[in-house]
Design a protein around this motif. Sequence first.
Motif, PDB file in Angstrom:
ATOM      1  N   UNK A 145      -4.279   8.475  -0.964  1.00 29.58           N
ATOM      2  CA  UNK A 145      -2.913   8.002  -1.238  1.00 29.58           C
ATOM      3  C   UNK A 145      -2.732   6.537  -0.898  1.00 29.58           C
ATOM      4  N   UNK A 146      -3.710   5.930  -0.229  1.00 24.38           N
ATOM      5  CA  UNK A 146      -3.573   4.533   0.172  1.00 24.38           C
ATOM      6  C   UNK A 146      -3.771   3.563  -0.983  1.00 24.38           C
ATOM      7  N   UNK A 147      -4.151   4.050  -2.145  1.00 23.67           N
ATOM      8  CA  UNK A 147      -4.435   3.163  -3.264  1.00 23.67           C
ATOM      9  C   UNK A 147      -3.829   3.686  -4.560  1.00 23.67           C
ATOM     10  N   UNK A 148      -3.554   2.785  -5.447  1.00 23.10           N
ATOM     11  CA  UNK A 148      -3.275   3.209  -6.813  1.00 23.10           C
ATOM     12  C   UNK A 148      -4.539   3.873  -7.361  1.00 23.10           C
ATOM     13  N   UNK A 149      -4.422   4.821  -8.254  1.00 26.49           N
ATOM     14  CA  UNK A 149      -5.622   5.502  -8.772  1.00 26.49           C
ATOM     15  C   UNK A 149      -6.336   4.698  -9.850  1.00 26.49           C
ATOM     16  N   UNK A 150      -6.490   3.361  -9.613  1.00 24.06           N
ATOM     17  CA  UNK A 150      -7.124   2.567 -10.667  1.00 24.06           C
ATOM     18  C   UNK A 150      -8.595   2.923 -10.850  1.00 24.06           C
ATOM     19  N   UNK A 151      -9.242   3.509  -9.834  1.00 24.84           N
ATOM     20  CA  UNK A 151     -10.634   3.926 -10.004  1.00 24.84           C
ATOM     21  C   UNK A 151     -10.737   4.972 -11.118  1.00 24.84           C
ATOM     22  N   UNK A 152      -9.929   6.032 -11.008  1.00 25.95           N
ATOM     23  CA  UNK A 152      -9.963   7.087 -12.022  1.00 25.95           C
ATOM     24  C   UNK A 152      -9.469   6.565 -13.364  1.00 25.95           C
ATOM     25  N   UNK A 153      -8.452   5.724 -13.350  1.00 28.47           N
ATOM     26  CA  UNK A 153      -7.925   5.173 -14.607  1.00 28.47           C
ATOM     27  C   UNK A 153      -8.980   4.342 -15.315  1.00 28.47           C
ATOM     28  N   UNK A 154      -9.641   3.458 -14.594  1.00 27.78           N
ATOM     29  CA  UNK A 154     -10.657   2.593 -15.190  1.00 27.78           C
ATOM     30  C   UNK A 154     -11.870   3.398 -15.651  1.00 27.78           C
ATOM     31  N   UNK A 155     -12.307   4.347 -14.826  1.00 30.52           N
ATOM     32  CA  UNK A 155     -13.494   5.135 -15.179  1.00 30.52           C
ATOM     33  C   UNK A 155     -13.230   5.976 -16.421  1.00 30.52           C
ATOM     34  N   UNK A 156     -12.086   6.662 -16.450  1.00 35.11           N
ATOM     35  CA  UNK A 156     -11.795   7.530 -17.602  1.00 35.11           C
ATOM     36  C   UNK A 156     -11.594   6.721 -18.871  1.00 35.11           C
ATOM     37  N   UNK A 212       0.821  -1.214   0.000  1.00 29.89           N
ATOM     38  CA  UNK A 212       0.000   0.000   0.000  1.00 29.89           C
ATOM     39  C   UNK A 212       0.855   1.264   0.000  1.00 29.89           C
ATOM     40  N   UNK A 213       1.856   1.280  -0.887  1.00 32.80           N
ATOM     41  CA  UNK A 213       2.674   2.469  -1.096  1.00 32.80           C
ATOM     42  C   UNK A 213       2.726   2.746  -2.591  1.00 32.80           C
ATOM     43  N   UNK A 214       3.209   3.908  -2.966  1.00 33.92           N
ATOM     44  CA  UNK A 214       3.342   4.214  -4.382  1.00 33.92           C
ATOM     45  C   UNK A 214       4.561   3.507  -4.958  1.00 33.92           C
ATOM     46  N   UNK A 215       4.551   3.325  -6.278  1.00 32.32           N
ATOM     47  CA  UNK A 215       5.706   2.696  -6.925  1.00 32.32           C
ATOM     48  C   UNK A 215       6.959   3.550  -6.759  1.00 32.32           C
ATOM     49  N   UNK A 216       6.791   4.871  -6.774  1.00 28.00           N
ATOM     50  CA  UNK A 216       7.966   5.735  -6.636  1.00 28.00           C
ATOM     51  C   UNK A 216       8.572   5.614  -5.248  1.00 28.00           C
ATOM     52  N   UNK A 217       7.718   5.508  -4.221  1.00 34.38           N
ATOM     53  CA  UNK A 217       8.227   5.339  -2.860  1.00 34.38           C
ATOM     54  C   UNK A 217       8.940   4.002  -2.716  1.00 34.38           C
ATOM     55  N   UNK A 222      -3.699   2.136   6.802  1.00 34.44           N
ATOM     56  CA  UNK A 222      -3.459   2.355   5.379  1.00 34.44           C
ATOM     57  C   UNK A 222      -2.781   1.133   4.780  1.00 34.44           C
ATOM     58  N   UNK A 223      -1.753   0.636   5.488  1.00 28.16           N
ATOM     59  CA  UNK A 223      -1.082  -0.584   5.029  1.00 28.16           C
ATOM     60  C   UNK A 223      -1.799  -1.760   5.671  1.00 28.16           C
ATOM     61  N   UNK A 224      -2.484  -2.554   4.885  1.00 29.96           N
ATOM     62  CA  UNK A 224      -3.323  -3.603   5.430  1.00 29.96           C
ATOM     63  C   UNK A 224      -2.491  -4.711   6.055  1.00 29.96           C
ATOM     64  N   UNK A 225      -2.933  -5.163   7.218  1.00 26.71           N
ATOM     65  CA  UNK A 225      -2.212  -6.193   7.948  1.00 26.71           C
ATOM     66  C   UNK A 225      -2.197  -7.493   7.154  1.00 26.71           C
ATOM     67  N   UNK A 226      -1.212  -8.299   7.428  1.00 26.37           N
ATOM     68  CA  UNK A 226      -0.917  -9.486   6.633  1.00 26.37           C
ATOM     69  C   UNK A 226      -1.492 -10.735   7.281  1.00 26.37           C
ATOM     70  N   UNK A 227      -2.482 -11.360   6.635  1.00 26.26           N
ATOM     71  CA  UNK A 227      -3.049 -12.594   7.187  1.00 26.26           C
ATOM     72  C   UNK A 227      -2.080 -13.758   7.039  1.00 26.26           C
ATOM     73  N   UNK A 228      -1.223 -13.706   6.030  1.00 30.00           N
ATOM     74  CA  UNK A 228      -0.309 -14.825   5.777  1.00 30.00           C
ATOM     75  C   UNK A 228       0.685 -15.005   6.917  1.00 30.00           C
TER      76      UNK A 228
END
Length: 290
Positions: A189-200, A33-38, A133-139
């Motif tokens: 910031x907790x997510x990739x902007x795939x919502x806007x990418x997919x919608x547009x 749950x971080x950006x690719x640049x980070x 923001x960073x989801x805990x790991x069930x594994x």
Amino acid sequence: MALHNDLPPLLALRAFEAVARHLSFINAANELSVTQSALSHQVHKLEHHLGKPLFIRRTRAIDLTLAGQAYYEQIRPALDAIAAATRNQRGAPSANVLRIGLLASFATLWLAPRLAEFLQRYPHIQVELLPAIQLANVATAEVDLAIRYGKGDWPDVHATRLMAETLSPVCSPAFKARQVASGPLLMATSHRPFEWTDWSAHYQVNLDRHPRVMLHDYNIVVEASVAGQGIAMGRHRLIERRLQDGSLVEAFDWPPYHSDIGYWLIAPQGPLSEAAECFSQWLKQACADA
């Protein structure tokens, strides 16, 4: 020589392990749950610390260098040992305590108003919601179950789709009347902007004229949009009350987008505890009735 003199930056080490395991910056960034640049910054930090490249970067793929492969094989058992030692020190949780990792927005806007029904049905189960923001790991047993928002592409876990999300850009009525044509897009910031990418992409809309504003959490995105600060991508499952009371309205004229993005129940591979099984069955039914 003190041990800490040889230890690498631990955040960089975690980033390297995730990228090496996935051989993908995109998937690793999604998991953490971080950006690719980070994430890339952390990997570069580790490479600088070691004085050598760890990855071969290509246009559409990456591979470990020989040094990177050797380093990964050496550190992975150590990280597993640290995780196991931490679990042992923390002790086994009570059989009737159920720890659930999830985003604060889903906890606040969807789950919390419905949770009383589960607690009435299973009063012997103590539910601990662990929003982050960073989801805990069930594994690695940080939590018993997790609820995630996305497309279901998480590795090493059992993912069950709970419900799809319907999306549409929303804003306050005053903002729509004033500056919707060029207003800022509010994003979590907790997510990739795939919502806007997919919608547009679905409606073939060019959003380049809209500046972006990155906010910490989707709860903040919703409140900022209600306050007239910009346009949010409305997740209808979470903002139903806001749409009904008129504090948020459709920003544009396109109909809502029925996406393949949704909410998923994430469980570890293997059998569940009795408490986790009870919650899993209840949550699936609650989502089916929603």
